[in-house]
Design an enzyme around this catalytic site. Sequence first.
Site, PDB file in Angstrom:
ATOM      1  CB  SER A 194       1.078   2.146  15.539  1.00  0.00           C
ATOM      2  OG  SER A 194       2.478   3.068  15.417  1.00  0.00           O
ATOM      3  CG  HIS A 204      -2.377  -0.344  16.182  1.00  0.00           C
ATOM      4  ND1 HIS A 204      -2.033  -0.838  15.036  1.00  0.00           N
ATOM      5  CD2 HIS A 204      -2.111   0.948  16.117  1.00  0.00           C
ATOM      6  CE1 HIS A 204      -1.572   0.089  14.103  1.00  0.00           C
ATOM      7  NE2 HIS A 204      -1.698   1.239  15.139  1.00  0.00           N
ATOM      8  CD  GLU A 214      -3.329  -4.331  13.276  1.00  0.00           C
ATOM      9  OE1 GLU A 214      -2.898  -5.161  12.439  1.00  0.00           O
ATOM     10  OE2 GLU A 214      -2.464  -3.605  13.937  1.00  0.00           O
ATOM     11  CG  ASN A 233       1.314  -0.236  10.652  1.00  0.00           C
ATOM     12  OD1 ASN A 233       0.399   0.576   9.820  1.00  0.00           O
ATOM     13  ND2 ASN A 233       1.399   0.458  11.816  1.00  0.00           N
TER      14      ASN A 233
END
Length: 731
Positions: free
Chosen positions: A451, A472, A484, A522
Site C-alpha cells: 500500500s 493494491h 489500484e 492514499n
Amino acid sequence: MKNFELLVRSVGGHSLAFLYFDLKGEKVNKFNREVIAEFESLIPELKRRAGEIEALILFSKKPGNFIAGADITLFQAARTAEEAQALSEAGQNLLNEWEDLPFPRVVAINGACLGGGCELSLASSAILMSNDSGARIGLPETLLGVIPGMGGCVRMPWKVGIAQALDLILSGKTLTGEKAYKAGLADGLLQKENFETSSIEWVCKNLERLKRGERIGKPPKLGGMGGVTGSLLENNPLGRSVVFKKARSGVLSKTKGQYPAPIEAIDVISETGTGYQKNFRGVDRARAMKREAEGFGKMAATDVSKNCIRLFFLTEAIKKANGLPEGVEAPTKKIQSAAVLGAGVMGGGIAHLLADKGISVRMKDVGIPGLELGIQSALTLFNKSLKRRSITERQFQQKLAKISPTTSYDGFLGAEVVVEAIVEKMEVKQSVLKELEDFVSKDAVIATNTSSLSVSRMQSVMRHPERFCGMHFFNPVHKMPLVEVIRGEKSSDQSVSQIFQFSKQIGKTPIVVRDAPGFLVNRLLMPYLTEAAIMVSEGVRIEELDPALLEFGMPMGPIELIDEIGLDVAEKVGHILHDGFGERMSPPGTFEKLLEKKRLGKKSGSGFYIYSGPEKKEKRLDSGIYDLLGIRPLTGKITKQEMVDRCVFGMINEAARCLQEKIVAAPEDVDLGMIMGTGFPPFRGGLLRYADSVGLEKIVNVLQELKGKYGMRFAPSDALLAFAKNGKFYP
Ligand code: COA
C-alpha cells in the site's frame, strides 16, 4: 418490424401468439425511443387479432437478457423535470395499453429483467422465470437516483404486498427466479433447460385460469412475513402507516437524507400503490400513474440522479477497458489458479476472496501459526455467508477446499498469478520476490499488494521485472470494491492488463495508477485525515468534526476512519508521503501520545474512540481523550463548512497535481477511485465532479483564505490553478 417478431400459431389446440424481442445491434434489450414506437405500433395489430389470439407469450432472443429497462440515456438527457415526466408518461401509457389487451399476456424471463422490463412484467397477466442464476428481476431505479416510472410503484405492491414492494424498490435489489417465485412476484418457476417449451406448456395448462384473470403464483407475503400479522399490518390504514413509517426511518438512517429518490418512492407508493388491484383502470389508474410520473420527473432532474447515472456508466466503461491506453492490446486469460504470499490480514483476505470466486489458491506463510490465522479469517467469512444463507453447506466446503496452505513453494508452479502480501518492508519484499521467481512458471504474473512501497524499486531486483506490477486491495478485502493496479517503470502491458482483467474477474473495480508515493487513493486520503487530526489538535471537537463529514456524505467521520485504518498504519503512510512530497504532507503529531499508549485504533480496542461488544461494533468517544492529548476543546470553534472545506479542498488540490503528473489518466479515475476506495459520496459524483459543481475559482479563493489562516499546505497548486483557468476538471 425490426426488433419484434410476432407469430400466431396453434399449440395443443390453442391459438397462441409468440412475441420475440431482439433489439438489433445491441447486447441487451431496452426501451429506447425506437423500441417504444415499434411496441406502440404493435398494439393496434394485437387488438385487431384479439379474436384469433387466446394468449400471448413474450420471449427475449438475447441470451442472458430479457429487458434491461428503459434506456438510461433517455432520461439522463432530459433537461427538466417536465421532460422526464413526459418520458415516464409515455412509458406508462404504453404499458397501460399492454395491460388492457383483451387476452392474457405472459412474460417468459430467462435473463436480466430490470426496471422497465420488470414493469412490463407487472402489467402482464403472469410472470414466468427460469431457475438460471442469470434470470433476475427487480427495480434498480432508486440506485440511479430515480423511482420506477412505468407503473412499478403502482403495481408492485399489489403483486407482492406493500412491505416486500418497499424492500425491492428501496434497495434496488434483484431476485432470482426462485426468490421471485417465493415472494409471489413470479407466477411460475421453470427449469432453464427447454425453458421456451415448458413456458408454452405452462401457459396451455393454465390457460383457463389466465383467461379468468386469476392469480396463479403464491399469494403476496403481506407485511413481509405473511400470515395473520402480515394481513393485519397491510390491510388497515393504521398498520400500513406503521409499515411506511418504518421504511422512512430506515431510509433516513441509512442515507442521512442525502438521497431523495427512496423517500419519493415511499411517498408515491403510500399515495398510489395501496389502491392498486386487478381491474384498477380508468381515472383511478390515471391518477396514480400521474403521481408516479411527477415523482419520476422530479427525481430525474436532480443532480443526485445525474451523478448516480454517471457512476453507472463509469463502471460500465471499466467492464470494457483493458487497463491500457486506447488502441493498445495485450493478451490476457481467465485465471483459474493463483498463489498468495503472506497469510496476514490482507493475504488471508485475498485468499478468501479468490477462493470465493472459484479460484484455487495456494497460500504460503513462513510458519504454521501464521497460516492458521489466514485460514481462520477465511473460515470466519465463509461462515458468515453460510449463516446468511448466501452459500449452501456444500458450497462452503467447496470454497474452503480451494485454499491450500503451505510453508514451502510447493504447488507454485501451477499458479497463473501470484499476489505478494507480506510485511511492508522493501528489503524483505525484494528478497522474497527474487526467491519466488525460481518457483513460478515463466508465464506467471506476479503482483504486490503493497500500500505504500515503490513497485519500481521492488521490481528492480527481479530477473523478469516486466511480469510484475502492483495490485493494491483495500481493507477489508471482501468489502472494498477498488483495486489500484500499479504500473511500475518496467511493468509490461501484458502484466498490467492481466492484473486489471483479473481484478474484474474477482468482482473488483480496477483503476491503473502510476507508481508514486501513496499511489492515488492514499495520497489523496492522507491530507484529508491529516487535516482532521490537525483540527483536533487545535481544539475542534471530534463530536462536531466527525458528524460534519458524515453529513457531507462520507461513510464515516475522518477521526473514526483513522481509528479504523489504525494509527500506526496512518502514521507510517503519513511518513512515506512526507518523505515523498515534503512540507505540505507534514504528519500532524496528534497521534504520538495515543501511539505511546498503544492505542492503535479499532484493532486494539481503543484509539480516539473506545470499542466494545461483538466484533468491536459499539463505539463511544473516550471522555478522557482531550486530557490525554493535552488539548482544550472548544465547542463551535470553527463552522461545519470550514471543517468540510479544510478536509475536502485539500484533497482536490492534491488530485489536481495527480492529474497533472499523470498518476491516473483522467478525472474519471480519480472519481471512481475515491468512491470505490474511500466511499466518497456517490451522490456527489466523486471528488472532481464535486469540485466542478462547487466551481474551481471558488475553491481556489477558499484555499487562499485557508492558506492565510493556517499555512502554506493550503496554497493552491499550480495544477489546480491551471484547471481553474479552464474552468473545470471535466471537459
Ligand atoms: N439503458 C441504457 N443502456 C444500457 C442499459 C439501460 N437500461 N442496460 C444496459 N445498457 C448498456 C450498457 O451500458 C452496455 O453498453 P455499452 O456496450 O455501450 O457499454 C450494454 O448495454 C451492455 O450492458 P452490460 O452491462 O455490458 O451487459 P451485462 O450483461 O454485463 O449486464 C445488465 C446487463 C442489464 C444486468 C446491466 O447492464 C444493468 O444492470 N443495466 C442497468 C439496468 C437498470 O438499471 N435498469 C433500470 C433503468 S431505469
